[in-house]
Structure formats: C-alpha cells, structure tokens
Scaffold this active site. Structure first.
Site, PDB file in Angstrom:
ATOM      1  N   HIS A  16      28.229 -40.291  -6.345  1.00 15.28           N
ATOM      2  CA  HIS A  16      28.306 -40.270  -7.808  1.00 15.28           C
ATOM      3  C   HIS A  16      28.371 -41.697  -8.312  1.00 15.28           C
ATOM      4  O   HIS A  16      28.973 -42.553  -7.664  1.00 15.28           O
ATOM      5  CB  HIS A  16      29.559 -39.501  -8.278  1.00 15.28           C
ATOM      6  CG  HIS A  16      29.440 -39.048  -9.689  1.00 15.28           C
ATOM      7  ND1 HIS A  16      29.780 -39.859 -10.745  1.00 15.28           N
ATOM      8  CD2 HIS A  16      28.989 -37.886 -10.210  1.00 15.28           C
ATOM      9  CE1 HIS A  16      29.544 -39.203 -11.864  1.00 15.28           C
ATOM     10  NE2 HIS A  16      29.065 -38.011 -11.578  1.00 15.28           N
ATOM     11  N   ASP A  51      28.138 -30.635  -7.951  1.00 11.24           N
ATOM     12  CA  ASP A  51      26.941 -29.831  -7.731  1.00 11.24           C
ATOM     13  C   ASP A  51      26.723 -29.438  -6.286  1.00 11.24           C
ATOM     14  O   ASP A  51      25.820 -28.666  -5.981  1.00 11.24           O
ATOM     15  CB  ASP A  51      25.721 -30.545  -8.307  1.00 11.24           C
ATOM     16  CG  ASP A  51      25.758 -30.460  -9.811  1.00 11.24           C
ATOM     17  OD1 ASP A  51      26.231 -29.433 -10.314  1.00 11.24           O
ATOM     18  OD2 ASP A  51      25.367 -31.423 -10.478  1.00 11.24           O
TER      19      ASP A  51
HETATM   20  N1  CMC Z   1      22.677 -39.579   0.218  1.00 14.89           N
HETATM   21  C1  CMC Z   1      22.490 -40.663   0.999  1.00 14.89           C
HETATM   22  N2  CMC Z   1      22.740 -41.923   0.616  1.00 14.89           N
HETATM   23  C2  CMC Z   1      23.219 -42.093  -0.609  1.00 14.89           C
HETATM   24  C3  CMC Z   1      23.460 -41.006  -1.493  1.00 14.89           C
HETATM   25  C4  CMC Z   1      23.179 -39.715  -1.027  1.00 14.89           C
HETATM   26  N3  CMC Z   1      23.388 -38.645  -1.796  1.00 14.89           N
HETATM   27  N4  CMC Z   1      23.943 -41.483  -2.666  1.00 14.89           N
HETATM   28  C5  CMC Z   1      23.997 -42.816  -2.529  1.00 14.89           C
HETATM   29  N5  CMC Z   1      23.569 -43.186  -1.282  1.00 14.89           N
HETATM   30  C6  CMC Z   1      23.539 -44.550  -0.723  1.00 14.89           C
HETATM   31  C7  CMC Z   1      22.369 -45.355  -1.231  1.00 14.89           C
HETATM   32  O1  CMC Z   1      21.239 -45.245  -0.382  1.00 14.89           O
HETATM   33  C8  CMC Z   1      22.944 -46.750  -1.217  1.00 14.89           C
HETATM   34  O2  CMC Z   1      22.963 -47.207   0.124  1.00 14.89           O
HETATM   35  P1  CMC Z   1      22.712 -48.778   0.460  1.00 14.89           P
HETATM   36  O3  CMC Z   1      23.873 -49.506  -0.131  1.00 14.89           O
HETATM   37  O4  CMC Z   1      22.632 -48.835   1.941  1.00 14.89           O
HETATM   38  O5  CMC Z   1      21.403 -49.136  -0.197  1.00 14.89           O
HETATM   39  C9  CMC Z   1      24.401 -46.544  -1.627  1.00 14.89           C
HETATM   40  O6  CMC Z   1      24.709 -45.212  -1.192  1.00 14.89           O
HETATM   41  C10 CMC Z   1      24.633 -46.666  -3.133  1.00 14.89           C
HETATM   42  O7  CMC Z   1      23.743 -45.777  -3.773  1.00 14.89           O
HETATM   43  P2  CMC Z   1      23.175 -45.950  -5.247  1.00 14.89           P
HETATM   44  O8  CMC Z   1      21.906 -45.156  -5.374  1.00 14.89           O
HETATM   45  O9  CMC Z   1      23.114 -47.414  -5.575  1.00 14.89           O
HETATM   46  O10 CMC Z   1      24.342 -45.300  -6.085  1.00 14.89           O
HETATM   47  P3  CMC Z   1      24.246 -44.829  -7.569  1.00 14.89           P
HETATM   48  O11 CMC Z   1      25.608 -44.928  -8.129  1.00 14.89           O
HETATM   49  O12 CMC Z   1      23.156 -45.540  -8.300  1.00 14.89           O
HETATM   50  O13 CMC Z   1      23.778 -43.298  -7.418  1.00 14.89           O
HETATM   51  C11 CMC Z   1      23.677 -40.955  -7.490  1.00 14.89           C
HETATM   52  C12 CMC Z   1      24.514 -42.207  -7.794  1.00 14.89           C
HETATM   53  C13 CMC Z   1      24.428 -39.710  -7.983  1.00 14.89           C
HETATM   54  C14 CMC Z   1      22.326 -41.034  -8.250  1.00 14.89           C
HETATM   55  C15 CMC Z   1      23.421 -40.867  -5.955  1.00 14.89           C
HETATM   56  O14 CMC Z   1      24.656 -40.841  -5.250  1.00 14.89           O
HETATM   57  C16 CMC Z   1      22.554 -39.675  -5.569  1.00 14.89           C
HETATM   58  O15 CMC Z   1      21.326 -39.765  -5.644  1.00 14.89           O
HETATM   59  N6  CMC Z   1      23.194 -38.523  -5.170  1.00 14.89           N
HETATM   60  C17 CMC Z   1      22.466 -37.328  -4.847  1.00 14.89           C
HETATM   61  C18 CMC Z   1      22.097 -36.610  -6.125  1.00 14.89           C
HETATM   62  C19 CMC Z   1      23.292 -35.892  -6.731  1.00 14.89           C
HETATM   63  O16 CMC Z   1      24.030 -35.186  -6.051  1.00 14.89           O
HETATM   64  N7  CMC Z   1      23.441 -36.052  -8.068  1.00 14.89           N
HETATM   65  C20 CMC Z   1      24.466 -35.322  -8.815  1.00 14.89           C
HETATM   66  C21 CMC Z   1      25.472 -36.202  -9.464  1.00 14.89           C
HETATM   67  S1  CMC Z   1      26.864 -35.230 -10.078  1.00 14.89           S
HETATM   68  C22 CMC Z   1      26.196 -34.365 -11.397  1.00 14.89           C
HETATM   69  C23 CMC Z   1      26.065 -35.233 -12.608  1.00 14.89           C
HETATM   70  O17 CMC Z   1      27.109 -35.694 -13.118  1.00 14.89           O
HETATM   71  O18 CMC Z   1      24.916 -35.428 -13.056  1.00 14.89           O
END
Ligand code: CMC
Length: 432
Positions: free
Chosen positions: A308, A366
């Site tokens: 998240h 989710d």
């Molecule tokens: N699976 C694998 N790796 C992940 C995931 C994941 N679900 N989420 C983040 N990472 C890794 C990412 O690859 C990165 O690694 P590195 O530092 O080696 O490059 C690190 O963790 C940081 O990730 P980020 O993409 O910079 O983090 P963010 O804060 O921009 O992303 C997120 C947040 C929710 C978009 C992401 O965690 C994600 O895509 N999760 C899966 C989709 C999901 O479940 N979304 C629902 C969110 S809750 C409902 C809502 O409120 O909308």
C-alpha cells in the site's frame, strides 16, 4: 501556521527564503511552498505525489506506520464494530455522528431517492452484453449530470445536500442495473423498506418469478465492507474527484471521473485482480513458483492485494475483514473454499519472505474483500463496483468539503518539461 520555518538557500544568488511550516491536528507537518514560484521562479517536483499534501482536509486521517485509520476522528475498528454504512456516510459528509432524528432523516432521504429515471435505465440496453460493469457505472453516473444539470447550483448548500442524497441512494441501483444487464436478467426495482445493503442484495439477486430471501449475514458482511471502503483520504480516485470538481464541473461528472480512476488494478481493481491471481496460481504447490515470478523484476508480476502506498506496517481494514471473511465462509456453508485456503497460505508464505518483509509489504483490504464477494455470489467483474458504491460516500464528502471552502482554487499541477526546445516547422519534403 506554526512558528516553525524551513530555510531554503538559493546557492546561485545566495538568496534565502523562509518557508512556513503548517501543522495539522495530528500527523506530519507540511511545508508551505506556495511562495516558491512567486519569489524564486521554481516549482517543486514530486512525481506520484510521494511527498505532497494536495489539500487541507478534516475528513480522514491515516497513520500508515502505525496502521491507524480514523474517519472524522473515530477509529475504523469502532465504526466497523458499532456503526452502519449509512451512519458512516452521514459522519463523513457532516463531520459528526448523527443524533437519532438526524440519522432517521438521512436514512429516509436516501431511501426515498433510490429509483433512477427510466430513460437512464433504458440506457443500459445500449451497452454490449459483455461490457464491463465499471464502464456502465461510470457512464451512467456521468449521464446523471444530463438529468440534474439545471437544478444543480454547486454554490447552493441545499442543492449540494440533495446531490449527496441522490448519488448515495442511486449508486446501488445503477450498480444493480449493470449487474442485471451483464447477467441478462430483468432489472429489479429498489424496495425502500429494506436496509441499504438488504436492498442492494435484493436488486442483485431477486428475480420476478420467485421470492428472494435476504441472508442477514450477507447484508452484515456487505455493510462492513462498505464501511471499510467508505473513505481513504486523498487516494487516486478521491484526488480525481477533487480535481474534476475543482473546475466547477457538474458533481455527477466529477464522481464519474472517480469511478474511472478507481477501476485500475493498482487501486480499486485490485480485488478483482486478487481473485484472478488466486485462480492462476491454482494450488498451494504453485505458490513458490508464483512468488519467484513476483520477485523477478522483469516479469512485471505483482502479488495483488499486497502493499500500500500509505500503510507500511499493516492495513487496519485487512485485519477486520479477515475475521469477517472466515465468518462468511464458515456460516454460509463454504468453509472448505480452496481459494481461501490458498489465500491464507499465500499470505503466510509472503509474510515470512525477506522480499516482502524488507519492502514492508502486507496484505491490504482487497486481499480479502474479493473472497467475501465471491462467497456472496457476486461476480468478479462487479467487485470494483462494490468498492465504488462504498467510496461514493467519501467522494461526496471530499467534494462537499472542497466546494464549501471559500479559498478553493482550480487544481492545476505544473511540470518539469524535458521535451524539445523551440524548433522551426519543416516542409514535409525537407524532413529526413
Ligand atoms: N508485489 C510485489 N512487489 C511489490 C508489490 C506487490 N504487490 N507492491 C510493491 N512492491 C515492491 C515494488 O516492486 C518495489 O520494489 P523495489 O524497491 O525493489 O523496486 C517496492 O515494493 C515499492 O513499491 P512501489 O510500487 O514503489 O510502492 P507504491 O507505494 O508506489 O505502490 C501499490 C503501492 C498499492 C500500487 C503497490 O503496492 C501494488 O501495486 N500493490 C498491488 C496492487 C494492490 O493490491 N492495490 C490495492 C491497494 S489497497 C486498495 C486501495 O486503497 O486502492
């Protein structure tokens, strides 16, 4: 404003600027950078708003490290335990918990606005039978602006209130119409004597040829899910509603833009993606292979329902929903659901894996919501629509807060331009 400041030094000119610091009631202070462009001709650069507060707000507070979520100051755990979705919607929009007469009036107003115009209903026949329900919901909510345009003066508080009642009342009806269109069944009209979630289940599952009985646990589980998803401060869809609404656009159109933003798999579409992922993994034996793909940067595979932007410890909503997930599956006779077993094992393996631990990736709301929805018989393509029904309360609260603010400005971010510098147009024959 506090008396704290940050001093910024422009090394080229030696000019120093004091930037005031503003404090909220809780949470991190913010640096007020509004003078930077005026006095120094520079903008700040923060892609993805990783360190930018886009607005001041009194609605929802999140402490991502401590796993805290408050709606108008009330912990989500208490609201989930004691409140109802409509009471929470009232709270988000009005700022305080209602007195009993206020709640009764609010519920009455919502119950008396549940029908949608027949022309709007007929629009659903224009959609292809396999249109995604989110596309139908987004288009229909936008179309409401055509029905309520002349009667909607955004500067009139009473008009804003009627808009709030209408959209919260009609969004389940629109969702049900999308569901019925996709399933080929006749549309079922709302029944105003039912609870908000009882009516939702009735419109989804009743058919004209036999009586439909609402399962009380199904209504309870839905109400809980709606409470948990009702607001989440300045997330992507809420920020979209604010940005669209800041232009003075019709609020139904602004809410429709929120529905569209919610659709993406990184946001509200994650619940649908979790189920797809679980089905792709198939069995517990395939978890190691799947996690190997997730860790491979080139695969672009993510563990959906994990991670998240704000919660870097645990998602308090996930804790609450996990218990309800077990209750629904056990009491509704689906205790041996292989997908839940797979989800729980996946959760266990991921939580003890260094990749997820070091990146502070935990299950979010989710990870479980889709499993509950499927146990209730709601098809996967409708999961994000369920989220949209809940989040409508939050979108309305934020839109109201923004429009009522006398200092409201159109939202207009700036950019760091890295394209070509000025160049002259060339006749086509001279281009190489
Ligand atoms: N699976 C694998 N790796 C992940 C995931 C994941 N679900 N989420 C983040 N990472 C890794 C990412 O690859 C990165 O690694 P590195 O530092 O080696 O490059 C690190 O963790 C940081 O990730 P980020 O993409 O910079 O983090 P963010 O804060 O921009 O992303 C997120 C947040 C929710 C978009 C992401 O965690 C994600 O895509 N999760 C899966 C989709 C999901 O479940 N979304 C629902 C969110 S809750 C409902 C809502 O409120 O909308």
């Amino acid at each position: 404003m506090t008396n704290k400041t940050f001093e910024l030094l422009d090394e080229a000119s030696g000019k120093k600027t004091k930037l005031p610091v503003r404090s909220g009631t809780i949470g991190p202070d913010v640096l007020d950078i509004s003078v930077l462009n005026k006095d120094h001709g520079v903008f700040t650069f923060d892609p993805g708003f990783m360190a930018t507060a886009s607005t001041e707000s009194k609605i929802t507070y999140i402490d991502g490290d401590a796993g805290v979520l408050l709606y108008r100051g009330y912990p989500i755990e208490q609201l989930a335990d004691k409140s109802s979705f409509l009471e929470v919607a009232y709270l988000l929009i009005n700022g305080n918990l209602p007195q009993s007469t206020e709640l009764a009036d609010f519920q009455h107003n919502i119950q008396r606005h549940t029908m949608i115009n027949e022309s709007l209903l007929r629009m659903f026949n224009g959609f292809h039978y396999d249109a995604h329900p989110m596309a139908m919901v987004s288009a229909t909510v936008a179309s409401m602006s055509a029905f309520y345009h002349d009667s909607m003066d955004i500067n009139n508080p009473r008009h804003r209130e009627i808009f709030a009642h209408r959209i919260i009342a009609k969004i389940p009806t629109i969702a049900a119409a999308a569901y019925k269109r996709a399933s080929g069944q006749p549309f079922i009209y709302p029944r105003n004597e039912l609870s908000y979630c009882g009516n939702l289940l009735h419109m989804f599952y009743a058919v004209p040829c036999e009586p439909y009985e609402i399962h009380p646990l199904a209504a309870e589980a839905l109400d809980l899910l709606l409470i948990l998803h009702a607001d989440h401060e300045q997330n992507a869809s809420t920020s979209t509603v604010r940005l669209a609404g800041s232009t003075g656009a019709n609020p139904y159109a602004a809410i429709s833009s929120g529905v569209s933003a919610l659709w993406g798999p990184a946001h509200g579409g994650a619940n649908e993606a979790v189920l797809e992922m679980l089905e792709d993994i198939g069995t517990v034996d395939n978890i190691p292979n799947f996690l190997a793909q997730v860790k491979d940067k080139n695969s672009h595979v993510r563990l959906m329902g994990f991670g998240h932007r704000v919660y870097k410890n645990f998602d308090p909503r996930a804790k609450i929903i996990r218990d309800m997930c077990h209750k629904v599956l056990a009491k509704m006779g689906r205790g041996d659901n292989p997908l839940l077993e797979l989800a729980l094992r996946l959760e266990e393996v991921a939580l003890s894996d260094e990749y997820f631990i070091s990146r502070k990736l935990y299950p979010n709301v989710d990870f479980y919501s889709g499993i509950i929805y499927s146990a209730l018989g709601i098809p996967r393509s409708m999961f994000t629509v369920m989220f949209a029904i809940a989040r409508t309360a939050g979108w309305v609260a934020h839109w109201q807060e923004m429009i009522a603010d006398p200092n409201m400005k159109i939202g207009r971010p700036r950019q760091l331009y890295t394209g070509p510098v000025k160049r002259d147009y060339q006749e086509i024959v001279k281009r190489n």
